[in-house]
Design an enzyme around this catalytic site. Sequence first.
Site, PDB file in Angstrom:
ATOM      1  N   CYS A   1      29.629  25.050  28.491  1.00 54.83           N
ATOM      2  CA  CYS A   1      28.180  25.133  28.298  1.00 54.83           C
ATOM      3  C   CYS A   1      27.790  26.534  27.837  1.00 54.83           C
ATOM      4  O   CYS A   1      28.202  27.525  28.450  1.00 54.83           O
ATOM      5  CB  CYS A   1      27.458  24.793  29.609  1.00 54.83           C
ATOM      6  SG  CYS A   1      25.674  25.001  29.520  1.00 54.83           S
TER       7      CYS A   1
ATOM      8  N   LYS B   1       2.130   4.770   1.330  1.00 56.42           N
ATOM      9  CA  LYS B   1       2.180   5.385   2.667  1.00 56.42           C
ATOM     10  C   LYS B   1       1.785   6.854   2.529  1.00 56.42           C
ATOM     11  O   LYS B   1       2.512   7.645   1.940  1.00 56.42           O
ATOM     12  CB  LYS B   1       3.587   5.274   3.253  1.00 56.42           C
ATOM     13  CG  LYS B   1       3.701   5.748   4.685  1.00 56.42           C
ATOM     14  CD  LYS B   1       5.099   5.481   5.234  1.00 56.42           C
ATOM     15  CE  LYS B   1       5.194   5.939   6.678  1.00 56.42           C
ATOM     16  NZ  LYS B   1       5.009   7.379   6.830  1.00 56.42           N
TER      17      LYS B   1
ATOM     18  N   CYS C   1      25.458  28.046  31.085  1.00 57.52           N
ATOM     19  CA  CYS C   1      25.985  28.301  32.438  1.00 57.52           C
ATOM     20  C   CYS C   1      27.507  28.365  32.463  1.00 57.52           C
ATOM     21  O   CYS C   1      28.111  28.586  33.520  1.00 57.52           O
ATOM     22  CB  CYS C   1      25.483  27.240  33.410  1.00 57.52           C
ATOM     23  SG  CYS C   1      26.156  25.581  33.108  1.00 57.52           S
TER      24      CYS C   1
ATOM     25  N   TYR D   1      -7.028   2.153   5.684  1.00 57.73           N
ATOM     26  CA  TYR D   1      -6.097   1.094   5.297  1.00 57.73           C
ATOM     27  C   TYR D   1      -6.008  -0.093   6.249  1.00 57.73           C
ATOM     28  O   TYR D   1      -5.272  -1.037   5.986  1.00 57.73           O
ATOM     29  CB  TYR D   1      -4.682   1.672   5.113  1.00 57.73           C
ATOM     30  CG  TYR D   1      -4.168   2.470   6.290  1.00 57.73           C
ATOM     31  CD1 TYR D   1      -3.766   1.850   7.461  1.00 57.73           C
ATOM     32  CD2 TYR D   1      -4.069   3.854   6.220  1.00 57.73           C
ATOM     33  CE1 TYR D   1      -3.288   2.574   8.533  1.00 57.73           C
ATOM     34  CE2 TYR D   1      -3.591   4.600   7.283  1.00 57.73           C
ATOM     35  CZ  TYR D   1      -3.202   3.947   8.445  1.00 57.73           C
ATOM     36  OH  TYR D   1      -2.738   4.678   9.510  1.00 57.73           O
TER      37      TYR D   1
ATOM     38  N   GLU E   1       0.847  -1.187   0.000  1.00 58.47           N
ATOM     39  CA  GLU E   1       0.000   0.000   0.000  1.00 58.47           C
ATOM     40  C   GLU E   1       0.885   1.241   0.000  1.00 58.47           C
ATOM     41  O   GLU E   1       2.003   1.211   0.537  1.00 58.47           O
ATOM     42  CB  GLU E   1      -0.892   0.011   1.244  1.00 58.47           C
ATOM     43  CG  GLU E   1      -1.754  -1.233   1.396  1.00 58.47           C
ATOM     44  CD  GLU E   1      -2.350  -1.346   2.786  1.00 58.47           C
ATOM     45  OE1 GLU E   1      -2.804  -0.315   3.327  1.00 58.47           O
ATOM     46  OE2 GLU E   1      -2.356  -2.462   3.344  1.00 58.47           O
TER      47      GLU E   1
ATOM     48  N   CYS F   1      22.219  24.480  35.843  1.00 56.37           N
ATOM     49  CA  CYS F   1      22.141  24.919  34.452  1.00 56.37           C
ATOM     50  C   CYS F   1      20.673  25.151  34.082  1.00 56.37           C
ATOM     51  O   CYS F   1      19.876  24.199  34.070  1.00 56.37           O
ATOM     52  CB  CYS F   1      22.759  23.855  33.550  1.00 56.37           C
ATOM     53  SG  CYS F   1      22.825  24.322  31.807  1.00 56.37           S
TER      54      CYS F   1
ATOM     55  N   ASP G   1       0.887  10.687   3.622  1.00 56.93           N
ATOM     56  CA  ASP G   1       1.465  11.652   4.556  1.00 56.93           C
ATOM     57  C   ASP G   1       0.356  12.555   5.087  1.00 56.93           C
ATOM     58  O   ASP G   1       0.044  13.590   4.513  1.00 56.93           O
ATOM     59  CB  ASP G   1       2.550  12.478   3.858  1.00 56.93           C
ATOM     60  CG  ASP G   1       3.483  13.122   4.870  1.00 56.93           C
ATOM     61  OD1 ASP G   1       3.407  12.764   6.058  1.00 56.93           O
ATOM     62  OD2 ASP G   1       4.283  13.989   4.479  1.00 56.93           O
TER      63      ASP G   1
ATOM     64  N   CYS H   1      26.819  18.909  29.820  1.00 59.70           N
ATOM     65  CA  CYS H   1      27.086  19.899  30.862  1.00 59.70           C
ATOM     66  C   CYS H   1      26.814  19.213  32.192  1.00 59.70           C
ATOM     67  O   CYS H   1      25.679  18.793  32.455  1.00 59.70           O
ATOM     68  CB  CYS H   1      26.173  21.115  30.688  1.00 59.70           C
ATOM     69  SG  CYS H   1      26.230  22.238  32.109  1.00 59.70           S
TER      70      CYS H   1
ATOM     71  N   LYS I   1      10.669   3.816   2.790  1.00 60.90           N
ATOM     72  CA  LYS I   1      10.601   5.253   2.543  1.00 60.90           C
ATOM     73  C   LYS I   1      11.321   5.583   1.228  1.00 60.90           C
ATOM     74  O   LYS I   1      12.459   5.160   1.010  1.00 60.90           O
ATOM     75  CB  LYS I   1      11.252   6.023   3.705  1.00 60.90           C
ATOM     76  CG  LYS I   1      10.629   5.752   5.071  1.00 60.90           C
ATOM     77  CD  LYS I   1       9.183   6.184   5.139  1.00 60.90           C
ATOM     78  CE  LYS I   1       9.036   7.677   5.232  1.00 60.90           C
ATOM     79  NZ  LYS I   1       9.420   8.230   6.538  1.00 60.90           N
TER      80      LYS I   1
END
Length: 668
Positions: free
Chosen positions: A403, A113, A406, A222, A111, A427, A115, A421, A309
């Site tokens: 980081c 696919k 922070c 489906y 079938e 943080c 979207d 970090c 895909k």
Amino acid sequence: MSIQETIQALRNELNQHNYNYYVLDNATISDYDFDVKLKELQDLEDKNPEFFDEDSPTQRVGGAITKNFKTVAHQYRMYSLDNSYSKEDLQDWQNRIQRVLGNVDLQYTCELKYDGASISITYENGKLVQALTRGDGFQGDDVTNNIKTIKSIPLKLKGNYPDKFDIRGEIILPYAGFEKMNQELIEIGETPYSNPRNTASGSLKLQDSAEVAKRPLECLLYFVTGNNLPFPSQFEGLESARNWGFKVPNEAKLVNNLQEVFDFIDYWDVHRHNLPYETDGVVVKVNSIQYQEELGYTAKSPRWAIAYKFKSEQVSTQLESISYQVGRTGAITPVANLKPVQLAGTIVKRASLHNADQIQKLDIRIHDTVFVEKGGEIIPKIIAVDLDKRPENSEVTHYITHCPECHTELVRNAGEANHYCPNFYGCPPQIIGRIQHYISRKAMDIEGLGGETVALLFKNNLVHNYADLYELKVEDILHLERMAKKSAENLVNGVQKSTEIPFESVLFALGIRFVGETVAKKLAKHYKNITALSQASLMELILVDEIGERIARSVIEFFENEENQKIIERLKNYGVQFEIVEKINPDATEKFIGKTFVVSGVFAQFSRDELKKTIEDNGGKVGSSISAKTDFVVAGDNMGPAKLEKANKLNIPILSEEDFITKLNESE
């Protein structure tokens, strides 16, 4: 003809015209003539309200207002599909199937696919009674009023259908309808929608069903699921659904081997561009429902289906800068900021760079021309650099050492791809992220509190961890931006109501690294309460089903931390659920405790799900595949030959349905 008979005749005629136009794509009446008849019916119904029928064609215009969509559990879970990107992946998938089923002849249903936005619709006695979004697969939003406005979805079925079943499909917006909507927006000076898929998904959550009715949505069905369905295969299920009145795409094809699957893929990889709606691949399903039941499911996906895909669309653009994001676990994610470019229906400005290794592998540099693709991911990714267009003065990209939030020096653990970090409790993005995770839908599901409000609460020094949420008062938060009294009351009430959330969700909400939703359920079920879990040793944790050393060490580190201990103690005092509340089954026993069963075949007195529940209710465990740890195989008709062979090879007792019932009724 009486007025009632005239009304019913008009309804029948208009329903048939709707079916011809929206399902068969074969109009037998002009739009003008249809509208005249619809107006005639509307006038008759207005003058004779005693003949009201909620399934009348006049009710397709909507009008119901839904302030908050109710969350409802799916009777049959909605799984996601595993993806494949090559024919070798499909061959590997078939090999896995044959290891379970043996060398049987396999047919596949291929079938396209689609979207769009997934939907599950329940019919009882041929009448549409409920429609739910996918949600998290276990539960979704009730969008029944909106779904009833989509004219390709039948309100009543035709022919010989089961008493009750669910049908799954995709709500899509055809290209023509999408372009028309955008043209209307452009003409009034509004910003057009970005792509059909997001517009279709957003349409389902509009609060006014009359607005949904104005959108040219369609539903492509489906998959039918339920008990005692009147067909033995996926392809026959599609044909049955088509006969009942559903819009089932004609592109689906029954094939006899993997080569025919490849031929189907090759054909549609070229011809999909001629379709009136978006499709991004092919779904391949084992055709036999019996074999589907034999193969079963992983934690996320059916083993009997896979999505192939199509190759993603690629574009080239310029990398303008790299920024670094800090996640709730402290993981640093580099993000490429791009010169805006159109890709697969959307404007792309950012793309993930994943980690330092990826940056080094690509040798990506500021001002490079890069190739970007979507590849089925929400965030597009950079797959290559066009070295021919690299500026002569380009400089090598050096990954950050501190980081960005922070300024703590980053660490990178041996064997891990990401930098972190380590400033776990200082943080800001980590603190905010943990609280946002705690309140999220799959965790504590706190109504009235969103991610932006959490950030606002933190910036105003009102919360520093998720335990602080339970001390918030209405007067504390009234002064916050866009916070009216009613909103403040809803927030506080939502936090208090979260004390009703079950332990397994609370455990997930705590944000222990590597403890996702499924692992949290396993740990909660095994240890029953937070105290037992917090005292478990490394080896005890590893011995829990599917808990590896990495997860076990993370759990121990979490509970060894004094700050976490204090937070959990506070949460206990606020009434948060830290133990399993056992549901009492009066028929439950412990006669199967310590025993693992594998269920295979078709049964006369139980459905497979009922059989599995009976085993679990009596203390047993249901395995998905036969191994040396299996104690019994319960075999119904048409048991898979590979399972039978393996059970015999391992000398595992095989119980018939009658044997199982006898064993169930034995005194302990």
